[in-house]
Design a protein around this motif. Structure first.
Motif, PDB file in Angstrom:
ATOM      1  N   ALA A 280      75.090  -2.693  78.775  1.00 13.01           N
ATOM      2  CA  ALA A 280      76.275  -2.589  78.750  1.00 13.01           C
ATOM      3  C   ALA A 280      76.133  -0.739  78.626  1.00 13.01           C
ATOM      4  O   ALA A 280      75.706  -0.546  77.391  1.00 13.01           O
ATOM      5  CB  ALA A 280      77.164  -2.604  77.564  1.00 13.01           C
ATOM      6  N   ASP A 281      77.022   0.086  78.973  1.00 12.91           N
ATOM      7  CA  ASP A 281      77.290   1.882  78.499  1.00 12.91           C
ATOM      8  C   ASP A 281      78.091   1.419  77.266  1.00 12.91           C
ATOM      9  O   ASP A 281      78.684   3.001  77.441  1.00 12.91           O
ATOM     10  CB  ASP A 281      77.425   2.435  79.402  1.00 12.91           C
ATOM     11  CG  ASP A 281      76.083   2.531  80.903  1.00 12.91           C
ATOM     12  OD1 ASP A 281      75.086   1.975  80.217  1.00 12.91           O
ATOM     13  OD2 ASP A 281      76.867   2.861  81.636  1.00 12.91           O
ATOM     14  N   ARG A 404      78.123  -1.532  87.804  1.00 16.66           N
ATOM     15  CA  ARG A 404      78.544   0.108  87.533  1.00 16.66           C
ATOM     16  C   ARG A 404      80.026   0.475  87.661  1.00 16.66           C
ATOM     17  O   ARG A 404      80.699   1.211  86.795  1.00 16.66           O
ATOM     18  CB  ARG A 404      78.274   0.938  89.586  1.00 16.66           C
ATOM     19  CG  ARG A 404      78.673   2.367  89.214  1.00 16.66           C
ATOM     20  CD  ARG A 404      78.139   2.646  90.792  1.00 16.66           C
ATOM     21  NE  ARG A 404      78.848   4.031  90.839  1.00 16.66           N
ATOM     22  CZ  ARG A 404      78.452   4.771  92.050  1.00 16.66           C
ATOM     23  NH1 ARG A 404      78.205   4.500  93.260  1.00 16.66           N
ATOM     24  NH2 ARG A 404      79.096   5.980  92.177  1.00 16.66           N
ATOM     25  N   ARG A 405      81.224  -0.537  88.378  1.00 21.58           N
ATOM     26  CA  ARG A 405      82.184  -0.573  88.202  1.00 21.58           C
ATOM     27  C   ARG A 405      82.936  -0.505  86.565  1.00 21.58           C
ATOM     28  O   ARG A 405      84.057   0.050  86.694  1.00 21.58           O
ATOM     29  CB  ARG A 405      83.214  -1.394  89.398  1.00 21.58           C
ATOM     30  CG  ARG A 405      84.297  -1.641  88.594  1.00 21.58           C
ATOM     31  CD  ARG A 405      84.775  -2.279  90.002  1.00 21.58           C
ATOM     32  NE  ARG A 405      86.140  -2.523  89.685  1.00 21.58           N
ATOM     33  CZ  ARG A 405      87.398  -3.071  90.917  1.00 21.58           C
ATOM     34  NH1 ARG A 405      86.575  -4.111  91.622  1.00 21.58           N
ATOM     35  NH2 ARG A 405      88.645  -3.331  90.438  1.00 21.58           N
ATOM     36  N   MET A 406      82.165  -2.002  87.099  1.00 20.22           N
ATOM     37  CA  MET A 406      82.541  -2.138  84.656  1.00 20.22           C
ATOM     38  C   MET A 406      82.588  -0.978  83.694  1.00 20.22           C
ATOM     39  O   MET A 406      83.219  -0.503  83.082  1.00 20.22           O
ATOM     40  CB  MET A 406      82.292  -3.394  84.591  1.00 20.22           C
ATOM     41  CG  MET A 406      82.208  -4.148  83.777  1.00 20.22           C
ATOM     42  SD  MET A 406      81.500  -5.770  82.690  1.00 20.22           S
ATOM     43  CE  MET A 406      82.417  -6.545  84.057  1.00 20.22           C
ATOM     44  N   ASN A 407      81.145  -0.228  84.556  1.00 17.00           N
ATOM     45  CA  ASN A 407      80.689   0.442  83.342  1.00 17.00           C
ATOM     46  C   ASN A 407      81.223   1.897  83.527  1.00 17.00           C
ATOM     47  O   ASN A 407      82.492   2.111  82.444  1.00 17.00           O
ATOM     48  CB  ASN A 407      79.456   1.476  83.623  1.00 17.00           C
ATOM     49  CG  ASN A 407      78.291   0.283  82.968  1.00 17.00           C
ATOM     50  OD1 ASN A 407      78.352   0.109  81.869  1.00 17.00           O
ATOM     51  ND2 ASN A 407      77.194   0.298  83.409  1.00 17.00           N
ATOM     52  N   SER A 420      76.485   7.158  81.506  1.00 15.61           N
ATOM     53  CA  SER A 420      75.795   6.498  82.422  1.00 15.61           C
ATOM     54  C   SER A 420      73.792   7.378  82.309  1.00 15.61           C
ATOM     55  O   SER A 420      72.698   6.529  82.515  1.00 15.61           O
ATOM     56  CB  SER A 420      75.837   6.695  83.937  1.00 15.61           C
ATOM     57  OG  SER A 420      76.700   6.123  83.933  1.00 15.61           O
ATOM     58  N   ASN A 421      73.935   9.002  81.560  1.00 13.63           N
ATOM     59  CA  ASN A 421      72.700   9.529  81.107  1.00 13.63           C
ATOM     60  C   ASN A 421      73.349  10.327  80.616  1.00 13.63           C
ATOM     61  O   ASN A 421      74.503  10.983  80.073  1.00 13.63           O
ATOM     62  CB  ASN A 421      72.528   9.637  82.365  1.00 13.63           C
ATOM     63  CG  ASN A 421      73.900  10.901  83.444  1.00 13.63           C
ATOM     64  OD1 ASN A 421      73.470  11.486  82.578  1.00 13.63           O
ATOM     65  ND2 ASN A 421      73.855  10.272  84.779  1.00 13.63           N
TER      66      ASN A 421
END
Length: 678
Positions: A280-281, A404-407, A420-421
């Motif tokens: 997780a992010d 991706r949507r959850m992040n 994300s980065n």
């Protein structure tokens, strides 16, 4: 029978992808066809052909016989893609050519053609008209390309863009050198710049020119050198897919440049369920100290047909088979108990209806998905394991898109997110802003799933997952559950093998024993007791383990932890973290006293060395040191007095009136030499 379809000999018919050639028409309305691939003859009723044409199974292609290859290339261009000026010229030529070709057999004189041109100009109200010579040329070209048969205006489009020389400007050797430079320097994982590649090309071309001059002398041809702009056009003409294949390989090129289809959707509810996990992010903290402890692992199971999240697990353990088993257990069982343990202020308000046994699990090729525990659980519940090709995550696109949507919708909106980065994170300090524990983050995700995701219409199904789930239940008549929740807990629990002793079972530094358990006592004292017994552990609760009765496989005995106040509700990951912290604190205490221990051990070794060296004195030296001793002296006692060989006290003769002091043996500065100090 009056024919209703105008077909001529030589026309081509494509029937369901197979090409046929029209030969003739019979008197009874049959169309005689010749299959082009193997020249097989057949007769088909005209009515059948009309029916096939109406449903899109038949295509009439007259271009194969009446058009040349050049005309086919012209007609492949879409009318909408033509340049406006070219299309206008074709429309200008059309009425003149059409009027002239109405009587193709007539021999047109220049005077007659001029009259025709004036007539068409007045009818069309055109500001200008072509010459008779141009009209003849247009008509001849239209006849050659089959305009009389098709009447396609694209045949009259001027071909100015196709003008020019047909021979290559540069010699074949120059083009070969250019291709070799591109292959050696550009089509690499670490390509050079275009300027460096062009310099290398010029160098190779000069060397080739010198080689030709040395070999052929005056007969050597002069190789024309392309300009830098020409070389750059050559580089630009290389497709991105070709570059990706050369630099990254076919697999990576397919990921970036292949066409993306719809993908498998499942035939019904719980037919195919994708399972995958990722980090997780966001960074979570320890619930006791508030210290950041890292990014948790999130494991998700998604039903392909309804897009419902059927199972989810968030924990501190790595992406392994434990997380997979906990996610499956969460997916099979009802969610009421799961949501009730969340903190009250973050507890979900909606309903999460997902539960039941799935038919197929879609997995990647990670080692955690090939473990024996997962295979055994799948066999026990009748679940099929389907593994996707290695290194191709697009086969599990539902879970990848959901991550991706959850992040974006959850983790990137919370304090402590890593984004994300690094470029997106910028100067944001994720560790300094982190404050959520794993339990709090799990409650937030549960609330997002039940209150937001399950009620949001999906872009493909056009239904919310809750609505789609209810529809799927009506179609299949309800979900299938195992016999009991206890069976699910045991089947998806972690398996270990431990020795059963009088102290019970030791596991991860914890002891499990039930002194009053008659069943456990019988297992311990049975004459055929194995060396190790199977133990099933709930990774989410170390308070109780289940020991298998080796006499009746499948029967388990619950055994509680002796320190139940600590182990109850403690997960394996949390226990390992507590143990690691305890080891770190012990190591810190050891470091604090390490200097004192080193000094004490060095002093002890020095004292032992002195005693050892003293004990190695020879008898000759001892008798020299103690000349008044009667008998042979072999050693020195703790009081410093000589010990004779017989072990009796030494009698000292009164050779001198004064008593001599007791000598002391000291080590001389040089190694191996001893001195006597009085």
């Amino acid at each position: 029978m009056t024919p209703s379809l105008k077909l001529r000999s030589g026309d081509h018919l494509v029937r369901e992808g197979v090409r046929h050639k029209v030969l003739s028409r019979s008197k009874d309305g049959q169309i005689n066809l010749l299959r082009v691939s193997d020249e097989t003859l057949s007769s088909v009723p005209e009515r059948t052909l009309l029916q096939e044409y109406g449903v899109g199974l038949l295509q009439i292609d007259r271009r194969q016989e009446v058009l040349s290859e050049r005309a086919l290339q012209i007609l492949e261009t879409d009318t909408g893609d033509l340049v406006e000026a070219a299309r206008a010229k074709a429309e200008f030529r059309l009425p003149f050519v059409r009027e002239m070709l109405r009587d193709r057999r007539r021999r047109w004189s220049n005077k007659a053609l001029q009259e025709l041109i004036d007539k068409v100009r007045q009818q069309e109200n055109l500001p200008k008209a072509p010459s008779s010579r141009s009209l003849r040329r247009w008509a001849e070209r239209a006849i050659a390309l089959g305009f009389e048969e098709l009447g396609d205006v694209r045949i009259l489009v001027p071909r100015n863009h196709a003008c020019g020389g047909t021979q290559p400007k540069f010699a074949a050797q120059v083009l070969t050198i250019m291709d070799s430079v591109i292959q050696d320097l550009v089509m690499l994982p670490e390509p050079v710049s275009g300027a460096e590649a062009y310099l290398e090309f010029k160098g190779r071309l000069n060397r080739k020119q010198q080689e030709l001059s040395a070999t052929l002398l005056s007969a050597a041809p002069t190789l024309l050198e392309p300009s830098k702009r020409t070389f750059y056009r050559k580089l630009k003409a290389i497709s991105q897919e070709t570059l990706a294949i050369a630099r990254e390989g076919r697999l990576e090129a397919d990921k970036k440049h292949s066409l993306v289809g719809l993908g498998p959707q499942g035939d019904h509810l719980l037919h195919e369920v994708e399972v995958d996990h990722t980090l997780a992010d966001i960074i979570v903290v320890c619930p006791h100290t508030g210290v950041p402890i890292g990014r948790p692992t999130i494991t998700i199971a998604v039903d392909r047909w309804s897009r419902m999240i059927v199972g989810i697990h968030i924990g501190l353990e790595a992406a392994g088979w434990r997380a997979v088993m906990l996610c499956l257990r969460n997916g099979i069982l009802p969610k009421e108990h799961l949501l009730e343990v969340d903190p009250g202020d973050l507890r979900a308000k909606g309903h999460w209806p997902a539960m039941g046994l799935m038919k197929t699990l879609v997995l990647d090729n990670g080692p955690e998905f090939h473990c024996a525990a997962l295979r055994n659980a799948a066999l026990e519940f009748g679940i099929t394991l389907q593994f996707c090709p290695a290194g191709q995550p697009r086969y599990k696109g539902k879970t990848e898109r959901l991550f991706r949507r959850m992040n974006v919708e959850v983790f990137h909106t919370l304090a402590g997110t890593t984004f994300s980065n690094p470029a997106q994170r910028g100067s944001y300090d994720s560790k300094a802003n982190a404050f959520l524990t794993v339990d709090q983050l799990r409650a937030i995700v549960h609330r997002w799933v039940t209150d937001v995701y399950c009620n949001t219409p999906h872009s493909f199904t056009k239904q919310a997952p809750n609505e789609r789930w209810e529809e799927g239940l009506r179609l299949i008549g309800g979900v299938t559950l195992p016999s009991s929740a206890a069976d699910v807990m045991l089947a998806l629990a972690q398996v270990e093998y431990r020795r059963l002793t009088r102290k019970g079972i030791e596991l991860y530094g914890l002891h499990y024993c039930e002194p009053r358990s008659v069943h456990l006592r019988e297992l311990l004292n049975h004459p055929d007791a194995p060396k190790a017994v199977k133990v099933r552990i709930d990774p989410d609760n170390l308070g109780t383990v289940h020991v298998e009765d080796y006499r009746e496989p499948g029967l388990y005995v619950p055994v509680a932890c002796t320190d139940r106040g600590y182990a109850e509700g403690m997960t394996i990951a949390e226990h390992h973290m507590v143990a690691a912290r305890a080891r770190a604190q012990l190591k810190a205490r050891q470091v604090a006293t390490m200097g004192m221990l080193i000094e004490a051990k060095a002093s002890l070794r020095a004292d032992i060395g002195r005693v050892r060296n003293a004990g190695k004195l020879t008898a000759t030296r001892l008798n020299t040191i103690f000349p008044d001793a009667t008998g042979k002296v072999t050693d020195v006692g703790e009081d410093g007095k000589a010990i004779p060989q017989t072990g009796l006290p030494v009698s000292v003769a009164a050779r001198r009136p004064t008593a001599r002091p007791v000598p002391q043996v000291v080590q001389a500065p040089r190694r191996g030499e001893f001195g006597v100090s009085f």
